[in-house]
Structures are given as C-alpha cells and as structure tokens.
Scaffold this motif. Structure first.
Motif, PDB file in Angstrom:
ATOM      1  N   ARG A  57      -3.175  -0.158 -61.692  1.00  0.00           N
ATOM      2  CA  ARG A  57      -2.989  -0.309 -63.130  1.00  0.00           C
ATOM      3  C   ARG A  57      -4.020   0.518 -63.888  1.00  0.00           C
ATOM      4  NH1 ARG A  57      -3.489  -5.899 -66.752  1.00  0.00           N
ATOM      5  NH2 ARG A  57      -2.978  -4.907 -68.746  1.00  0.00           N
ATOM      6  N   GLU A  58      -3.524   1.340 -64.812  1.00  0.00           N
ATOM      7  CA  GLU A  58      -4.402   2.183 -65.623  1.00  0.00           C
ATOM      8  C   GLU A  58      -5.072   1.343 -66.717  1.00  0.00           C
ATOM      9  OE1 GLU A  58      -5.031   5.330 -65.087  1.00  0.00           O
ATOM     10  OE2 GLU A  58      -3.565   5.630 -63.469  1.00  0.00           O
ATOM     11  N   PRO A  59      -6.220   1.793 -67.229  1.00  0.00           N
ATOM     12  CA  PRO A  59      -6.927   1.044 -68.273  1.00  0.00           C
ATOM     13  C   PRO A  59      -6.229   1.193 -69.628  1.00  0.00           C
ATOM     14  CG  PRO A  59      -8.108   3.067 -67.784  1.00  0.00           C
ATOM     15  CD  PRO A  59      -6.994   2.977 -66.777  1.00  0.00           C
ATOM     16  N   ALA A  60      -5.223   0.397 -69.838  1.00  0.00           N
ATOM     17  CA  ALA A  60      -4.476   0.414 -71.103  1.00  0.00           C
ATOM     18  C   ALA A  60      -4.142  -1.024 -71.478  1.00  0.00           C
ATOM     19  CB  ALA A  60      -3.199   1.241 -70.957  1.00  0.00           C
ATOM     20  N   ALA A  61      -3.899  -1.263 -72.761  1.00  0.00           N
ATOM     21  CA  ALA A  61      -3.570  -2.618 -73.214  1.00  0.00           C
ATOM     22  C   ALA A  61      -2.247  -3.087 -72.619  1.00  0.00           C
ATOM     23  CB  ALA A  61      -3.502  -2.649 -74.739  1.00  0.00           C
ATOM     24  N   HIS A  62      -1.337  -2.152 -72.415  1.00  0.00           N
ATOM     25  CA  HIS A  62      -0.061  -2.472 -71.780  1.00  0.00           C
ATOM     26  C   HIS A  62      -0.173  -2.161 -70.285  1.00  0.00           C
ATOM     27  CE1 HIS A  62      -0.048   1.784 -72.845  1.00  0.00           C
ATOM     28  NE2 HIS A  62       0.706   1.970 -71.778  1.00  0.00           N
ATOM     29  N   TYR A  63       0.877  -2.391 -69.534  1.00  0.00           N
ATOM     30  CA  TYR A  63       0.885  -2.076 -68.104  1.00  0.00           C
ATOM     31  C   TYR A  63       1.304  -0.619 -67.930  1.00  0.00           C
ATOM     32  CZ  TYR A  63       0.225  -6.964 -66.940  1.00  0.00           C
ATOM     33  OH  TYR A  63      -0.297  -8.221 -66.815  1.00  0.00           O
ATOM     34  N   GLU A  64       0.349   0.206 -67.504  1.00  0.00           N
ATOM     35  CA  GLU A  64       0.550   1.645 -67.320  1.00  0.00           C
ATOM     36  C   GLU A  64       0.222   2.006 -65.873  1.00  0.00           C
ATOM     37  OE1 GLU A  64       1.318   5.634 -68.840  1.00  0.00           O
ATOM     38  OE2 GLU A  64       1.631   3.651 -69.720  1.00  0.00           O
ATOM     39  N   LYS A 112       0.400   5.282 -62.990  1.00  0.00           N
ATOM     40  CA  LYS A 112       0.642   6.680 -62.655  1.00  0.00           C
ATOM     41  C   LYS A 112       0.735   6.899 -61.148  1.00  0.00           C
ATOM     42  CE  LYS A 112      -1.840   8.262 -66.778  1.00  0.00           C
ATOM     43  NZ  LYS A 112      -2.999   9.034 -67.292  1.00  0.00           N
TER      44      LYS A 112
END
Length: 376
Positions: free
Chosen positions: A218-225, A227
């Motif tokens: 999981r990328e550091p974003a408020a939503h689930y991102e 890559k």
C-alpha cells in the motif's frame, strides 16, 4: 493416554499473560507495539540490524526473494534435505530450485557440491542470483565455507534458519548469516508464535521493502493506492506478544532440549549400530530435534522398526526430511547429489525432543525404547 509429540509448544503463564496484555492493549490486528518490540528484541538477540515479523517462515523466504528480483529463468541452489517450504518459496517466484546434497556428518548443504553446482549452471548460461542454504535440526550450516562460495560466484545468500534460532556457527549466530536470513516460529519450533516468521538483515532497504510488500504494498496515500503486487504477510500483534515471552525463555528451553539429547545419548550408548545424529560439535547447536542414525546390518532392526514400535505406544517419531529431489512435485528439477541425503532419510529417526516434555512423558519414551531394544 495422551500422545507424546516430537516438539509440542512450551507455553507457561508468562506467555498467557503477555497475550492477555496484548489483547487488553486494543491492538488485536496485525502490527502494533508488541510487533515492534518483538522485532527489536529478536534483532538484538541474533545481532542483525533489522527484523520484519511476518506470518510464517515461508512468507519470509518468499518476500526476500521477491525483493531481490528473483523470478522466472533464475536458478536458485538450495539444500535437498529440508522441509518443502524452502523449495516452495523459490518456486513461488517462478524461479527453479536446484537441489544440492548433504554433508553426511551434519545433513547440511555440502559447500563443495554447491560450488560445483553454481559453476555448472553458469557454464550452461543459467542465471544464479542467490542461494538458500538451510540449517538442519538446529545445526548451523558451514557458514564460513558457504560465504566463500558465495563471494567466489557473486551470489546473494538467504539463510534458512527456521530450525536453528539460538545456535551458532563459530562466532556467527543463526539468523545473522548472509545478506538476509529467515526464522520460523511455527508451533513445533524451538520457540513459537503459533504461526509466524521473521526476516533478519543488515540491509535497511531490503527490510523496508519486505515490510512494504507484506502490508499489501500500500502506497502512502489517504486512499488505497497500489503500484505493485503485495501480500498479506504481517504478524498479528497478539502473536507477537506470545513471541516476546517465548524469546525471554529461549535459553532455558534450549537447555531442556540439550538435556534430552544427553539422555538419548546415554540410552543408546551400549547399542552397536546406533549413533546420535549431529552429536559431534553440538555444543553450538540448539538441539531442536534429536535424531538417531541406525545401521540395520549391525542392529538387526531399522529406524522404521523403531518408529512402528513407538507408534504402538502413541509416541511420535519421524524420519529425517525426505530429500526434495525425491519429492514427486519436484521430479525432473536440477540436482547435484551424492547419495548422502538419501542415506540419512533411510536411516535417520527424530525422537521426542520438546522442552515441554514432562517427566512422565520422558519415562514413557525411554521405557518404550528400552523395551524395544530388549526385544530386538
């Protein structure tokens, strides 16, 4: 009459309290303060710079190989005398495990055969990015010789120390050897978190990437991102609480298993044709499982005969690992073999060795073995 197992979990009120404390903390999902504390304590114990607690030792093997970019077309030499998880993890990446035979005295990977295997694979144009030696039954592999082979060929070393926590090879502690090492805390191991494992490494970037992949990438974003493809491989905070307590008792549990090995050595000392496997030099081992080797031509009975006799007394015993190159699932895989692992498989028998064995259970085991020897 309850069954006597090879290596049951050794759980005391100390572990119960640590799990209760973890529950009451509110951290009942993966990650949390007990996971962080467990990682720090284990890194300090084995002398590694970083530790990442995961759901199993298999997950730990898998994520290190993925992080190193191991994949289809690669060939990864490993011990043939091991549990299937070692070879499975290599296969998960799409790489091909290459099975290397054993030093007959220890059961661990033969460094000379390993050296030869890498040279042959490279001569055939194969990519060999890493090797995965395995520590067998609590005996560390020959780390110095393996390090020399790895340096000569420029390959990474992932040390499978699932069975050897608390052991050492010279001055090098199990879990600290190689570019990375893995530990297992399965229910039958020297210490347990029920299920669990850990990556140990001095490579901060590798530890960070394993941590990232183990939490679904999981990328550091408020939503689930996302890559990259990730995995749900993290250890529960509750189980980490159990692990912290077990680690504090590790030396006492190893000492108890060492006493069992001495007991078996005394029991079989008068029996021609039976030797305690790995007894020579075992002062550096953790004595996870004590096994015997049986020369049936001398004894008049085989390891299988003793296994059958113990089973009638509801006592578990087990042959040494069936070599991976003999497993149907790996038929046709590359191998460099000498016959040593097959001999150990056919003559070896692991006996009840757990630190939780009671006096009554040990009496049942020794009584059953003595009765068998008296009949044979």
């Amino acid at each position: 009459m309850t069954r006597v197992h090879l290596s049951s979990p050794d759980i005391t009120p100390h572990e119960e309290q640590r799990v209760l404390d973890a529950i009451r903390s509110g951290w009942v999902a993966p990650l949390g303060p007990d996971v962080n504390a467990f990682e720090r304590a284990m890194a300090a114990r084995v002398g590694a710079g970083h530790a990442v607690a995961l759901s199993s030792g298999t997950a730990a093997l898998h994520l290190v190989l993925v992080s190193w970019g191991v994949g289809p077309g690669d060939h990864v030499p490993t011990s043939t005398l091991t549990f299937a998880a070692t070879a499975n993890a290599i296969s998960y990446t799409g790489a091909t495990p290459v099975f290397i035979d054993s030093d007959p005295a220890t059961g661990n990977i033969d460094p000379a055969l390993l050296d030869d295997a890498i040279a042959r694979l490279r001569a055939d144009g194969k990519d060999v990015p890493a090797i995965v030696p395995v520590d067998l039954l609590g005996r560390c592999a020959d780390y110095a010789a393996i390090a020399a082979v790895a340096a000569r060929h420029g390959v990474k070393v992932l040390s499978d120390s699932a069975e050897s926590l608390g052991a050492r090879s010279g001055d090098v502690l199990a879990g600290s050897f190689g570019d990375a090492a893995i530990l297992s805390f399965n229910g039958n191991k020297i210490m347990t978190t029920s299920g669990g494992g850990m990556v140990m490494t001095d490579d901060a970037a590798l530890a960070d990437h394993v941590h990232f992949l183990s939490t679904q990438a999981r990328e550091p974003a408020a939503h689930y991102e996302h890559k990259q493809i990730g995995y749900n491989y993290r250890l529960s905070n509750l189980l980490a609480g159990l692990g912290r307590a077990q680690l504090e008792r590790l030396d006492r549990m190893i000492a108890r298993r060492r006493q069992h090995r001495a007991m078996y050595a005394e029991l079989f000392a008068p029996v021609d044709g039976v030797e305690i496997f790995q007894r020579a030099g075992d002062e550096q081992d953790n004595c996870w499982l004590t096994a015997i080797l049986v020369d049936a031509d001398t004894t008049g009975w085989s390891s299988g005969d003793l296994l059958t006799h113990l089973a009638t007394h509801d006592i578990e015993s087990r042959p040494l690992w069936k070599p991976m190159h003999l497993q149907p699932v790996f038929a046709g895989h590359p191998q460099v073999t000498s016959g040593a692992a097959e001999h150990l498989f056919h003559t070896g028998l692991s006996l009840p060795s757990g630190s939780a064995l009671t006096t009554e259970e040990l009496g049942r085991v020794t009584g059953a073995i003595s009765g068998f020897l008296g009949m044979s």
